[in-house]
Scaffold this motif. Structure first.
Motif: not given
Length: 74
Positions: A23-29, A35-49
């Motif tokens: 949540i805290n250590d993220s990069w915003c393109n 390290d701006l952080g994210i909200i509403e985090p989701k985690i998923y698997i796609l193509d074994e990644k």
């Protein structure tokens, strides 16, 4: 060939340390900053990644990051 589907995991099942790190250590393109952080985090698997998806806390735009696990040798 059939398209792969995202398989969502329960973000709350992750260890507390991992949740806070993701949540805290993220990069915003869009903000072009770390390290701006994210909200509403989701985690998923796609193509074994594994991926983390959420919205930047600053600009609100969707961010997606591949989670790469590395192991340190003692």
């Amino acid at each position: 060939m059939e398209a792969m589907k995202k398989r969502y995991l329960n973000f709350d099942d992750l260890e507390q340390f991992d949740q806070e790190f993701f949540i805290n250590d993220s990069w915003c393109n869009y903000c072009d900053e770390a390290d701006l952080g994210i909200i509403e985090p989701k985690i998923y698997i796609l193509d074994e990644k594994q991926y983390l998806e959420g919205n930047c806390k600053v600009c609100g735009k969707k961010q997606t990051t591949e989670i790469v696990v590395t192991y340190l040798n003692d």
